[in-house]
Structures are given as C-alpha cells and as structure tokens.
Scaffold this active site. Structure first.
Site, PDB file in Angstrom:
ATOM      1  N   GLU A  86       0.807  -1.216   0.000  1.00 13.96           N
ATOM      2  CA  GLU A  86       0.000   0.000   0.000  1.00 13.96           C
ATOM      3  C   GLU A  86       0.842   1.269   0.000  1.00 13.96           C
ATOM      4  O   GLU A  86       0.500   2.252  -0.673  1.00 13.96           O
ATOM      5  CB  GLU A  86      -0.939  -0.006   1.209  1.00 13.96           C
ATOM      6  CG  GLU A  86      -2.070  -0.996   1.111  1.00 13.96           C
ATOM      7  CD  GLU A  86      -1.681  -2.424   1.454  1.00 13.96           C
ATOM      8  OE1 GLU A  86      -2.501  -3.343   1.247  1.00 13.96           O
ATOM      9  OE2 GLU A  86      -0.538  -2.618   1.946  1.00 13.96           O
ATOM     10  N   HIS A 155     -10.750  -5.213   8.565  1.00 16.08           N
ATOM     11  CA  HIS A 155     -11.640  -5.223   7.410  1.00 16.08           C
ATOM     12  C   HIS A 155     -12.879  -4.353   7.621  1.00 16.08           C
ATOM     13  O   HIS A 155     -13.673  -4.208   6.701  1.00 16.08           O
ATOM     14  CB  HIS A 155     -12.098  -6.650   7.088  1.00 16.08           C
ATOM     15  CG  HIS A 155     -10.999  -7.558   6.659  1.00 16.08           C
ATOM     16  ND1 HIS A 155     -10.118  -8.128   7.544  1.00 16.08           N
ATOM     17  CD2 HIS A 155     -10.627  -7.993   5.429  1.00 16.08           C
ATOM     18  CE1 HIS A 155      -9.252  -8.882   6.885  1.00 16.08           C
ATOM     19  NE2 HIS A 155      -9.548  -8.813   5.604  1.00 16.08           N
TER      20      HIS A 155
END
Length: 362
Positions: A86, A155
């Site tokens: 990322e 998540h």
C-alpha cells in the site's frame, strides 16, 4: 469549497482516445458499486490522464467488483494490478499526480490503508502547502470502509478521523447510488487529493437513476455545483435533526421513519463532505429544530461525531433546546461478526437518544 481544476506546470491534461461508448445509458436501476464503476469509466473516457490501480482491481475487478470491466474496456495501461504494498501504491500515485496524471487508487479494505498512512499524511496531504500551491495532487484514494458486512478487525474500521484531522486532504463519503456517481466524479475532477470513503455495506444497495442526466452534469459548460463541501437534506422534519453520513445514513433514515409512525418529525442531514465541512447547511438545519443527534459508526472519542457536535454547540448554542447528543460505535476494537449488531448504531439507540432531548411534558 474545492478549487477549480488546474494542471501542474507543463503537464496539460490529454484528451481521451476515442473508444467504446457508455455500457449503460438512460434510466437504469443500478447498485451503489455499479455507480462507482460508471463514475470511473466515464471519467476515464473523458480524460486520458485518469487511471485506476491497486490490489486485484484489474483482472478480478476488485474484491467488491467495483472496478469490474475497466481493464477490459480501457486496457492494462489504464487499469492495472499492483503488488501488495500500500505504501508503494500511494508513493507511485503521488509521483504520477505530480507529473500530470490523475490516479484513482484502491486500498481494498479500510485498515489495509494504514501501511500507506505515512505517505498520505507526510506527502499527499502536504505537497500543495510545501510548494506554495505550485504543485497540486489530483489524486483519489478509494477506501472501502466501515462495518455491516460481518467482517473482522482490519476489514471493518471506520477510519475517517485520521483523515479529517490531516490538513490538506478532502474527505468524502456518499450514502446513495446517485451520490456514489456524482461524488466520485467530483473527486476525480478535483485538483487536490481526496480520500473517498465507500461504505462497504452499501455496495449492493440499489436505486433507479437517470444516467444521462448524471452525465450531463459534467458536459462542457455545465454550471451545476459540485458536492465537495456541500451537505444534503435527506429528509425534512421539525422536531429534531439527525446528522449522519456514509454507512450511518440508513439507520438515521430508518429511525426517522419509525419516529414518524410515533408522531415525531425528525429531519435527517447527510454530511457527505466531511472535509470541507458544510457548516452553513448543518447549522441552519439544527437552528430550525433546536435539537440534534449526531450518528456515526466510528468510536465516539475524538471523532468526526465529536467535531460535528462541537461545531453545532459553538454556532447554534442560543437555538438549542437540549444538549447535542451522539450515537456512535463503542470505544473498542471492531467486534466479531456475531457482536457487530450490538456495536453499530441502530434505530433503537438513535430513538433512545431522541427521547432524552429534554422534551417538555404536555
């Protein structure tokens, strides 16, 4: 409000090459996810400097299929997969934006963005200030966020507070199918970096929209104002104002509907643009009712809900008939799927807050 788009020096935006027309047009019933897909596709068709990349966004079409079909339509040079890194994704996007491209990157899940946080706060957010406005970053960071899907930690984070606290970032979160399209197109057109928070539990919600009318907003010469810095009145009401955004809007509207059946009229405001924040619309709404409840999934301590409550108190103090209340997630890590329903703000918790707004007994 957002600045008008402008290119970095020596990096004029290229016109898109002729290609396939829109896959859908006219009045259609589409999902929230499909609205986002169409917003990216239409932006890519209109401007060749717009490109999409991230983890699994190409061949797979994204974990939630939001980028489905973009690689097939525009090719692997316009929509492509990246390594699972990322920080590298944001670093590459920053370099591309500096050099005239308009990257739209996906972080896949909310907490997956944390490895890129240093890049976002130290470089993406500060480039304009560091260069006295000479270098702008037309970069969109798409983050599927919040709960409601039975996921686990890493998540289902509601991470908006980290981004709204960082000067230099625009932070948006839509709650309707129409806004999913309009707000993402506005984000892509912005000359400055946008963190675009997409409520995961809304991806497969549906609504009927006029795609031709939505696209007309972005035709040459259109004077329709954008959504950046503009809240929306989602429901009129006179007794109290519910203020929510993104994933909490459904609960706020459901609470207002239940309250109406019980004889109480609740106004509902969709904040939409967390930064820049629409003080004018939200303060006027609260003054009209004299009571306010702020609703958000994120933990309440030092949160966006805290900021909204503080701004209302500062600007509407003499119009308030009761303290501003908050209904938020609890100050704990996101719970296991079976406990999620107890953690997320729901109709009962919202109406309990409304009932405690110091109503005069008849």
């Amino acid at each position: 409000m957002a600045h008008q788009p402008q290119s970095n020096a020596g990096t004029a935006r290229p016109a898109a090459r002729p290609g396939p027309g829109p896959e859908l047009s006219g009045v259609q019933t589409i999902t929230f996810a499909k609205a986002l897909t169409l917003a990216m596709a239409d932006s890519m068709a209109a401007d060749a400097s717009v490109l999409v990349f991230g983890e699994d966004v190409g061949t797979l079409g994204g974990v939630f299929r939001v980028t489905d079909g973009l690689t097939r339509r525009f090719g692997e040079d316009r929509c492509f997969d990246t390594p699972l890194a990322e920080s590298g994704i944001i670093g590459m996007a920053t370099g591309m934006a500096v050099n005239g491209m308009r990257p739209v990157v996906e972080m896949q899940f909310d907490a997956f963005a944390y490895p890129a946080f240093e890049q976002i706060t130290s470089h993406v957010a500060k480039m304009g200030n560091r260069t006295k406005g000479r270098v702008r970053l037309p970069l969109v960071i798409r983050i599927p966020y919040a709960g409601g899907i039975g996921g686990v930690e890493h998540h289902c984070d509601s991470s908006e507070a980290y981004y709204v606290h960082t000067p230099g970032l625009t932070v948006l979160t839509p709650s309707t199918v129409t806004d999913a399209y309009i707000m993402l197109r506005d984000a892509i057109a912005s000359p400055d970096p946008v963190v675009f928070l997409e409520p995961k539990k809304l991806y497969f919600s549906k609504d009927t929209v006029d795609l031709d009318a939505l696209r007309a907003r972005y035709a040459a010469g259109s004077a329709i104002p954008g959504t950046i810095g503009r809240a929306a009145i989602a429901r009129e009401g006179t007794d109290a104002t519910l203020i929510a955004y993104g994933p909490s809007m459904a609960a706020a509207l459901a609470a207002a509907e239940t309250a109406a059946a019980e004889g109480r009229s609740l106004q509902v405001i969709d904040v939409r643009s967390l930064v820049p924040y629409d003080d004018e619309t939200i303060s006027a709404a609260v003054r009209s009712t004299g009571r306010a409840v702020v609703i958000a999934e994120a933990p309440g301590f030092a949160s966006m809900a805290s900021e909204i409550a503080a701004r209302i108190q500062e600007r509407c103090f003499h119009s308030l008939a009761a303290p501003v209340l908050r209904v938020t997630g609890f100050d704990i890590p996101f719970p296991a799927p079976r406990l999620e329903k107890h953690y997320l703000p729901g109709v009962d918790r919202i109406l309990d807050a409304v009932d405690s707004l110091q109503w005069e007994e008849s």
